[in-house]
Design a protein around this motif. Structure first.
Motif, PDB file in Angstrom:
ATOM      1  N   GLY A 204       0.253  -1.610   0.071  1.00 19.32           N
ATOM      2  CA  GLY A 204      -0.106  -0.052   0.416  1.00 19.32           C
ATOM      3  C   GLY A 204       1.189   1.112  -0.235  1.00 19.32           C
ATOM      4  N   GLU A 205       0.352   2.209  -0.917  1.00 19.75           N
ATOM      5  CA  GLU A 205       0.758   3.979   0.232  1.00 19.75           C
ATOM      6  C   GLU A 205       0.131   4.525  -0.401  1.00 19.75           C
ATOM      7  OE1 GLU A 205       3.014   7.069  -3.413  1.00 19.75           O
ATOM      8  OE2 GLU A 205       3.806   4.891  -3.687  1.00 19.75           O
ATOM      9  N   TYR A 206       0.398   5.455   1.450  1.00 20.99           N
ATOM     10  CA  TYR A 206      -0.465   6.846   1.704  1.00 20.99           C
ATOM     11  C   TYR A 206       0.510   8.154   1.001  1.00 20.99           C
ATOM     12  CZ  TYR A 206      -2.460  10.419   4.636  1.00 20.99           C
ATOM     13  OH  TYR A 206      -3.278  11.395   5.092  1.00 20.99           O
ATOM     14  N   LYS A 207      -0.293   8.639  -0.330  1.00 25.88           N
ATOM     15  CA  LYS A 207       0.682   9.672  -0.493  1.00 25.88           C
ATOM     16  C   LYS A 207      -0.142  10.924  -0.008  1.00 25.88           C
ATOM     17  CE  LYS A 207       0.631   9.626  -5.515  1.00 25.88           C
ATOM     18  NZ  LYS A 207      -0.703  10.032  -6.222  1.00 25.88           N
ATOM     19  N   TYR A 208       0.990  11.442   1.198  1.00 26.40           N
ATOM     20  CA  TYR A 208       1.297  12.831   1.804  1.00 26.40           C
ATOM     21  C   TYR A 208       1.704  13.771   0.463  1.00 26.40           C
ATOM     22  CZ  TYR A 208       3.152  16.344   4.919  1.00 26.40           C
ATOM     23  OH  TYR A 208       2.972  17.276   5.980  1.00 26.40           O
ATOM     24  N   ILE A 209       0.773  14.313   0.250  1.00 24.35           N
ATOM     25  CA  ILE A 209       0.942  15.571   0.008  1.00 24.35           C
ATOM     26  C   ILE A 209       1.256  17.183  -0.014  1.00 24.35           C
ATOM     27  CG2 ILE A 209      -0.709  17.245  -2.521  1.00 24.35           C
ATOM     28  CD1 ILE A 209      -0.382  14.526  -2.523  1.00 24.35           C
ATOM     29  N   LYS A 210       2.361  16.732   0.301  1.00 25.18           N
ATOM     30  CA  LYS A 210       2.802  18.492   0.806  1.00 25.18           C
ATOM     31  C   LYS A 210       2.797  19.717   0.010  1.00 25.18           C
ATOM     32  CE  LYS A 210       6.867  18.371   2.899  1.00 25.18           C
ATOM     33  NZ  LYS A 210       8.809  17.601   3.241  1.00 25.18           N
ATOM     34  N   HIS A 211       2.143  20.516   0.177  1.00 30.30           N
ATOM     35  CA  HIS A 211       2.300  22.075   0.072  1.00 30.30           C
ATOM     36  C   HIS A 211       2.304  23.359   1.636  1.00 30.30           C
ATOM     37  CE1 HIS A 211      -2.186  22.090   1.895  1.00 30.30           C
ATOM     38  NE2 HIS A 211      -2.269  20.507   1.558  1.00 30.30           N
TER      39      HIS A 211
END
Length: 885
Positions: A204-211
């Motif tokens: 699995g992969e949690y995509k942590y979107i940095k902004h």
């Protein structure tokens, strides 16, 4: 699934994430798990944007989506609301601005099912993304490298602190709603403590979107963090009377790793007594952290490890200095040993046959001993040894703004016609040690690229071992030497540019001028138009950063051909051929045309220009981290005041000869005799914590963050005050509010307070037009001190400022020694405005006297600077120049 309606519940807190929410929900609807086994709980936490509309639109299409809305209470309460509503066997968490890869829920829940009785919490990979590009993974994945069960007593560095988790829906553990920071870590740890085991699935992969607009980035300051995090650690560590599990210790160190580097760990805004107490609380926690855990902690710098060990009051540390070297022992076990002492070479330059070098001694042993080292220079390989005075280096703030280590700086000067070579030794507790050098990029040497010699003013400096040799070369020998210099890993383009510079007939006869990225004209521009009129054999160029059309009208037809675009090939050639770089800003951009220090390294040995720092304003903020002699790139600084002369020498370690006391060129354009109009200028400085970089390196305000800040609320309260408007009306006054150029993107928010006598201005203003100046700590204040006009300091966010939320947290010229009274709230600001009006806009005598005594004589600043530079120039011909004048 027994009593559960679904296999999986995904809890999604939603708060003002309209920009990212659709992508988040699309990632959930693309999951490979059978949607009959899935419920998605969207909990709208009082959003004020279109987030709720987006949630409802998706729920109308997908039956597995359930939408709830509630008053804003924060993420902990929102997740707890979701836990209560969840009907799935497994609970996944996803923030509304993040995403999951398509097979994550199916694969991770399947594996959790297979190990259900062995662990209470599962994790899977979290990958940070910035601008859609995957960033490096957390160091935990050095240990969590394949699907399985991990015993956290054996793998204490497999630290889980982010919400890429799955837990059992037992409704026994909830988030601590009293914590605004660290609530996720506490929740995760509560789920792990009973078994101290964690499951990991690599499918699995949690995509942590940095902004930059994320809630985390706004709260990542000690002002918000300190008490919250201390409560977390005091709770967790307080559960153990004796040995604290290594995993809990590691969790603490993982936090301290980034909090120290980000300088958000210490509560600088506390008063002295409370600050000392706060440090004592940290030390009490550290007493329960083992030295061995600190030493073996991954990804933590060695010097930061010794900083934390030195804070452990119960550590049994001893230092041994003997003929074999320097050693550090913990409980009689050696934890550090070196036979040589390291010296870091910062700057080496030659001016008028005088060599000047700045360096510092670097060793962790100075965290544990009180005695300063003695630095000894040996010249011409003789038996004559000379001791050099040392000072506490700014580099003691190692890779952070916090003081972590005791490194000792020193300077060395010699006449290059009398000294052929020199090297340094270091004496500690009566033992003399051989040294080895590490060369900073600004030193000129670069072992990686094979640059072990370079030339300044006909003097070739060559590093062999720890000896620097000095050789005088003719012009022909210089060209030959630089032509033969082999630069490792260089390519054809690098060699072409090098050759273009080495053989350029204009080399050493170019002066470059520049201002800031967002500044149309400043001291660089004013000095350029002044100097351009001289026919003295110098090529002068003005470097512009924006579009040429935006500033072209500022130049004459004769000057326009000498405008050069920042970063262009021509700019690079001119920069490397220059004798002087005359800049009002000292940042990498717009002064240096190369994209990075790494690119510049290929040419640094050719660069011989002296950087003349005109400044943008009077340096009054504590910027030693970037502007000190040890850290800064500049060679000479133009100063305008007696204060600066003292400040630069005492606090920034510049020499008196490094300062040019002629005043900034723009003072030539301030008319002190001009009568003010019935106007007040309000011009606050900017706040880095309210902004994020936009396109083209421009600052872009975050609307939500600005509106919630004390900076905005208190300024807005003053500008919208009926009492203020009544004062302006009564005395026929007008107030112009001018935002700092970095805050212009927030202008729409401030325009709400415009009325007949209050308006927002964006263009340059004539500073002489204003009777009163109101600011926080903008360098604009010195212009009004020069005019001897009344000044009010209004700082709406003093506690946040002191805590370090801005890019500096204290002033070199404190408010109590400045030019006006300090106020902290709108009503007091209006009181002060009224008081000054009743004084007929005459400054109080104490402030007027300070203003009159502050400045050096400031007549013909541009001409005096030109005269100084031309006389220092290697192209100076006194007979020709005298006749030319």
């Amino acid at each position: 699934m027994n009593d559960f309606e679904y296999k999986v519940s995904v809890i999604v807190p939603v708060y003002n994430v309209e920009e990212f929410l659709a992508a988040c929900l699309d990632s959930l609807m693309c999951q490979t798990i059978d949607k009959k086994n899935l419920e998605v709980l969207l909990i709208n936490d009082g959003s004020t944007d279109k987030s709720l509309e987006i949630c409802l639109s998706y729920a109308s299409i997908y039956p597995c989506i359930k939408v709830f809305t509630k008053e804003n209470e924060g993420v902990a309460a929102t997740r707890n609301f979701g836990i209560q509503k969840a009907r799935g066997k497994f609970l996944f968490y996803l923030d509304g601005d993040d995403e999951l890869t398509p097979n994550t829920i199916e694969k991770v829940s399947q594996y959790f099912e297979s190990i259900y009785d062995d662990v209470d919490l599962m994790t899977y990979k979290i990958v940070p993304y910035k601008n859609k590009v995957a960033q490096p993974l957390h160091f935990r994945y050095k240990y969590l490298n394949k699907t399985g069960i991990y015993d956290l007593q054996q793998f204490p560095y497999a630290i889980q602190s982010t919400m890429n988790i799955v837990v059992k829906n037992n409704k026994q553990i909830f988030f601590d709603e009293s914590l605004k920071q660290g609530e996720d870590q506490k929740y995760i740890t509560e789920n792990l403590l009973e078994k101290l085991k964690i499951g990991y699935c690599n499918l699995g992969e949690y995509k942590y979107i940095k902004h930059d607009s994320s809630a985390v980035s706004m709260q990542a300051y000690s002002y918000f963090l300190f008490e919250q995090k201390m409560r977390l650690w005091e709770d967790l560590f307080g559960r153990y009377q004796d040995e604290v599990p290594t995993y809990i210790q590691s969790l603490l160190l993982s936090n301290y790793l980034w909090e120290l580097s980000s300088d958000c760990i210490f509560p600088y805004h506390y008063n002295k007594e409370n600050y000392i107490h706060a440090i004592g609380r940290i030390k009490n926690i550290l007493k329960k952290v083992d030295v061995e855990t600190i030493l073996s902690f991954p990804n933590m710098d060695t010097f930061h490890k010794h900083f934390w060990i030195s804070m452990k009051e119960n550590a049994n540390i001893t230092v041994l200095c003997d003929l074999k070297g320097v050693s550090i022992y913990n409980e009689n076990k050696r934890i550090y040993q070196r036979d040589k002492v390291e010296i870091i070479l910062n700057k080496i330059r030659v001016e008028h046959k005088k060599l000047y070098l700045l360096a510092f001694v670097k060793s962790p042993i100075f965290n544990y001993i009180e005695n300063e080292p003695q630095v000894i220079v040996v010249e011409n390989e003789s038996t004559q040894r000379r001791k050099l005075p040392v000072f506490l280096s700014i580099n003691s703030h190692y890779k952070t703004k916090a003081h972590t280590n005791n490194f000792y700086g020193f300077s060395y000067e010699c006449d290059v016609e009398e000294v052929d070579n020199f090297y340094f030794e270091v004496e500690i507790d009566g033992i003399t040690y051989v040294t080895n050098y590490y060369c900073m990029p600004v030193s000129g040497f670069n072992n990686t690229l094979g640059i072990k010699s370079y030339i300044r003013e006909n003097t070739c400096m060559t590093l062999k071992g720890n000896i620097i040799y000095l050789t005088n070369l003719s012009k022909e020998q210089i060209i030959e030497h630089q032509s033969k210099q082999v630069i490792n890993n260089s390519n054809l383009k690098v060699n072409q540019l090098r050759n273009n510079v080495i053989h350029n007939p204009k080399r050493g006869k170019v002066w470059l001028y520049n201002d800031g990225v967002s500044i149309q004209k400043d001291n660089g521009y004013y000095q350029f138009i002044h100097d351009f009129k001289y026919q003295d054999g110098i090529d002068r160029w003005y470097v512009y950063t924006g579009e040429r059309e935006e500033i072209e009208d500022l130049f004459t037809e004769q000057q326009k051909p000498y405008m050069v675009k920042y970063g262009s090939d021509l700019h690079k050639i001119l920069y490397l051929c220059a004798e002087y770089i005359i800049s009002s800003f000292s940042d990498l951009r717009p002064m240096i045309p190369f994209a990075s220090d790494a690119e510049f390294s290929y040419f640094r040995d050719l660069f011989a220009a002296k950087i003349i720092y005109l400044q943008h304003g009077v340096l009054h903020a504590d910027l030693r981290f970037t502007q000190s002699a040890e850290r800064g790139r500049v060679d000479k600084i133009v100063v305008s005041s007696y204060f600066e002369q003292q400040n630069y020498c005492q606090n920034y370690h510049y020499r008196e000869i490094d300062l040019i006391p002629v005043g900034m060129p723009r003072y030539d354009y301030i008319d002190r005799s001009k009568k003010a109009k019935n106007k007040i200028l309000f011009a606050p400085s900017w706040r880095s914590y309210l902004l994020g970089r936009g396109s083209g390196a421009k600052w872009k305000g975050n609307t939500q963050r600005v509106i919630q800040s004390d900076y905005y609320k208190k300024f807005a309260a003053m500008l919208s005050s009926e009492r203020l408007h009544a004062l302006l009306e009564k005395y026929d006054l007008y107030l112009d509010a001018k935002l700092h150029q970095n805050m212009v993107s927030t202008g729409d928010l401030f325009q709400n307070f415009e009325e007949k006598r209050v308006k927002l201005v964006f263009d340059d203003v004539a500073i002489e037009d204003y009777k009163l100046f109101i600011t926080d700590f903008s360098s604009y204040v010195f212009d009004y001190a020069y005019l001897n006009r009344p000044i009010i300091y209004f700082v709406p966010d003093m506690e946040q400022f002191k805590s370090g939320m801005n890019h500096y947290r204290k002033l070199d010229l404190p408010f109590e020694k400045a030019f006006g009274n300090l106020v902290l709230d709108p009503e007091d600001a209006i009181d002060e405005i009224e008081r000054i009006i009743l004084r007929n806009f005459i400054p109080d005598p104490i402030f007027s006297d300070r203003m009159n005594d502050f400045y050096l004589p400031l007549e013909n600043c541009s001409e005096k600077l030109y005269q100084y530079l031309i006389k220092e120039s290697s192209n100076y011909d006194s007979e020709y120049h005298h006749s030319n004048l």
